[in-house]
Design a protein around this motif. Structure first.
Motif, short mmCIF file in Angstrom:
data_model
loop_
_atom_site.label_atom_id
_atom_site.label_comp_id
_atom_site.label_asym_id
_atom_site.label_seq_id
_atom_site.Cartn_x
_atom_site.Cartn_y
_atom_site.Cartn_z
N UNK A 1 0.84 -1.20 0.00
CA UNK A 1 0.00 0.00 0.00
C UNK A 1 0.87 1.25 0.00
N UNK A 2 1.87 1.27 0.87
CA UNK A 2 2.76 2.43 0.97
C UNK A 2 3.48 2.67 -0.37
N UNK A 3 3.98 1.62 -0.96
CA UNK A 3 4.70 1.74 -2.23
C UNK A 3 3.76 2.30 -3.32
N UNK A 4 2.55 1.77 -3.36
CA UNK A 4 1.56 2.20 -4.35
C UNK A 4 1.21 3.69 -4.19
N UNK B 1 3.67 4.39 8.69
CA UNK B 1 3.46 4.87 7.33
C UNK B 1 3.50 6.39 7.39
N UNK B 2 4.21 6.98 6.45
CA UNK B 2 4.38 8.43 6.45
C UNK B 2 4.39 8.93 5.03
N UNK B 3 3.64 10.02 4.80
CA UNK B 3 3.65 10.64 3.48
C UNK B 3 5.03 11.22 3.22
N UNK B 4 5.56 10.96 2.04
CA UNK B 4 6.89 11.45 1.69
C UNK B 4 6.84 12.98 1.48
#
Length: 70
Positions: free
Chosen positions: A48-51, A66-69
């Motif tokens: 999910x994070x990669x997507x 999980x963190x927004x880049x």
């Protein structure tokens, strides 16, 4: 504090529920800490994070960030 990650508890939930919970929480947050004990959850959360272009970090066996880049 506004920069603190939102905590999401997905213990006892089978996939895909932890990933769905994470995606929903990330709509309103820049970062979450999710607790998920389904053995498939790390793979699902990482995918999910990669997507989505988010950073994924396993913190412990059942705890993930999980963190927004950016």
């Amino acid at each position: 504090m506004a920069d603190d990650p939102v905590r999401v508890n997905a213990r006892g939930m089978k996939c895909p529920w932890p990933a769905l919970r994470a995606a929903r929480a990330m709509r309103a947050a820049d970062a979450i800490l999710i607790t998920a004990d389904d053995p498939i959850a790390p793979r699902e959360l990482e995918a999910l994070a990669r997507q989505q272009g988010w950073d994924f970090t396993p913190i412990d066996t059942d705890l993930f960030s999980l963190r927004k880049a950016g």
